[in-house]
Scaffold this active site. Structure first.
Site, PDB file in Angstrom:
ATOM      1  N   GLU A  41      38.856  52.399  53.082  1.00  0.00           N
ATOM      2  CA  GLU A  41      38.825  51.711  51.508  1.00  0.00           C
ATOM      3  C   GLU A  41      39.586  52.238  50.720  1.00  0.00           C
ATOM      4  OE1 GLU A  41      36.944  48.902  51.646  1.00  0.00           O
ATOM      5  OE2 GLU A  41      35.773  49.326  53.560  1.00  0.00           O
ATOM      6  N   THR A  47      46.057  46.607  48.831  1.00  0.00           N
ATOM      7  CA  THR A  47      46.885  46.981  49.763  1.00  0.00           C
ATOM      8  C   THR A  47      46.390  46.098  50.976  1.00  0.00           C
ATOM      9  OG1 THR A  47      47.574  49.202  48.866  1.00  0.00           O
ATOM     10  CG2 THR A  47      48.386  48.566  51.083  1.00  0.00           C
ATOM     11  N   TYR A 124      32.795  49.136  43.729  1.00  0.00           N
ATOM     12  CA  TYR A 124      32.873  48.426  44.904  1.00  0.00           C
ATOM     13  C   TYR A 124      33.133  49.499  46.191  1.00  0.00           C
ATOM     14  CZ  TYR A 124      36.164  47.285  48.453  1.00  0.00           C
ATOM     15  OH  TYR A 124      36.890  47.244  49.865  1.00  0.00           O
ATOM     16  N   ASP A 142      33.998  42.821  46.068  1.00  0.00           N
ATOM     17  CA  ASP A 142      35.466  43.106  45.846  1.00  0.00           C
ATOM     18  C   ASP A 142      36.170  41.429  45.498  1.00  0.00           C
ATOM     19  OD1 ASP A 142      35.429  41.703  48.185  1.00  0.00           O
ATOM     20  OD2 ASP A 142      36.920  42.862  49.177  1.00  0.00           O
TER      21      ASP A 142
END
Ligand code: ADE
Length: 352
Positions: A41, A47, A124, A142
């Site tokens: 995560e 990314t 998150y 998210d």
């Protein structure tokens, strides 16, 4: 008030069925070990999945568990992270591993507020760890999931402030429903996967969406309009002149303790601003280096969050030895000397 257009049970069963049939086999989905969930995560923040996959596997080979990560040297962790960007994540990963070993018996806590106190872990990531690793019924909000719900529920306001808080509240309620909480791991993964593969930012694939028939944005042709864009932070441009001083495959590098970005990284000696006729003088003043300029080459641009850094390489030779304490002769990429990927960009630009 936000309201689901179909019963929760139906929403859950549509999503779970779609996920079973369409999920990608990703290395962090092989089990729900908290360490693997956490590292993945963090890597996946800002990314893309395809960039993360090889790094994740290599990182887990190098640091197979929390203790191994806690015991590692920060320099080496930064080297393993080199190319992924946003290096603060790697530093926070290291700090958190040490806190877990010192204060939590080497394990991830299960309590949301305790997880939230760990460096680099926001709501998150805390939600992702607790739900994916421990099966706790907590939501993940998210970018992918907020985009999906902004369309599905046709939320017309910009997703920030009270609008975002309202969506968060809605999700807390949603995941407390039995049909969701009993399947929280797959439910949250299904939402993320839908956001990544179907409900994508620019060209949502509504024809293959299991929720299209009840999607409020789709019904009004708003699927490409929502969510409304947030105002972006302005890009700031910076210019630097960097001195390339080669000895075979090695270059003279110095560790950056000056700037908030690229802190701790080994870099070519650099000065502020594009090249000027007085650059040798400036390198003497800033770095104590006595240089002779041989050739200027084309600038290389590199983005770090809101900063656009323009590096102007100059090939130079040293007229007297570099002061020892500040510099090293190193092959860029050598273990223990973390470098940003901008260094590679510059070296590649010399070859083309
Ligand atoms: N992005 C963030 N977390 C993810 C996950 N667990 N799987 C795929 N993409 C993600």
């Amino acid at each position: 008030m936000l309201k689901l257009p179909i019963p929760v049970k139906e929403l859950a069963s549509r999503l779970l069925k779609w996920y079973r049939e369409n999920r990608r086999e990703l290395p962090w989905r092989t089990d729900s070990d908290p360490y693997r969930v956490w590292v993945s995560e963090i890597m996946l923040q800002q990314t893309q999945v395809k960039t993360v996959v090889p790094y994740f596997e290599e990182f887990l080979r190098t640091y197979p568990n929390i203790e191994a990560l806690a015991d590692a040297q920060e320099n080496e962790i930064l080297s393993a992270w080199s190319g992924l960007g946003y290096y603060k994540r790697a530093r926070n990963l290291h700090k958190t591993a040490q806190i877990l070993c010192e204060q939590h018996g080497g394990e991830f806590p299960r309590d949301f507020s305790q997880v939230l106190q760990l460096p680099g872990i926001g709501p998150y990531t805390a939600g992702a760890i607790l739900s994916l690793a421990y099966g706790e019924p907590v939501p993940i909000l998210d970018g992918n999931i907020s985009r999906l719900f902004s369309r599905y529920l046709k939320i017309e306001g910009v997703l920030e402030g009270s609008t975002l808080a309202q969506l968060q509240k809605f999700l807390v309620q949603l995941v407390s429903e039995a049909s969701v909480s009993e399947n929280i791991r797959d439910f949250n993964q299904a939402l993320m996967e839908m956001g990544a593969l179907v409900c994508t930012p620019r060209n949502p694939q509504c024809v293959s969406c299991p929720l299209a028939a009840s999607c409020l944005a789709y019904q009004k042709g708003l699927e490409k309009t929502l969510p409304r864009p947030r105002t972006r932070r302005a890009v700031q441009e910076f210019h630097y002149t960097v001195a390339l001083i080669a000895r075979g495959e090695k270059y003279l590098l110095t560790q950056n303790w000056e700037d908030t970005f690229l802190r701790g990284f080994w870099e070519f000696p650099r000065i502020q601003g594009p090249p000027t006729p007085r650059l040798a003088e400036k390198f003497k003043k800033t770095h104590g280096l006595h240089l002779k300029v041989r050739e200027k080459t084309a600038p290389v641009a590199h983005r770090i969050t809101f900063r656009k850094l323009n590096f102007h390489p100059v090939l130079v030779s040293l007229q007297s030895p570099a002061p020892h304490q500040k510099f090293t002769w190193t092959r860029p990429g050598q273990k223990g000397y973390p470098v940003s990927s901008y260094i590679k960009k510059i070296l590649n630009s010399l070859e083309s």
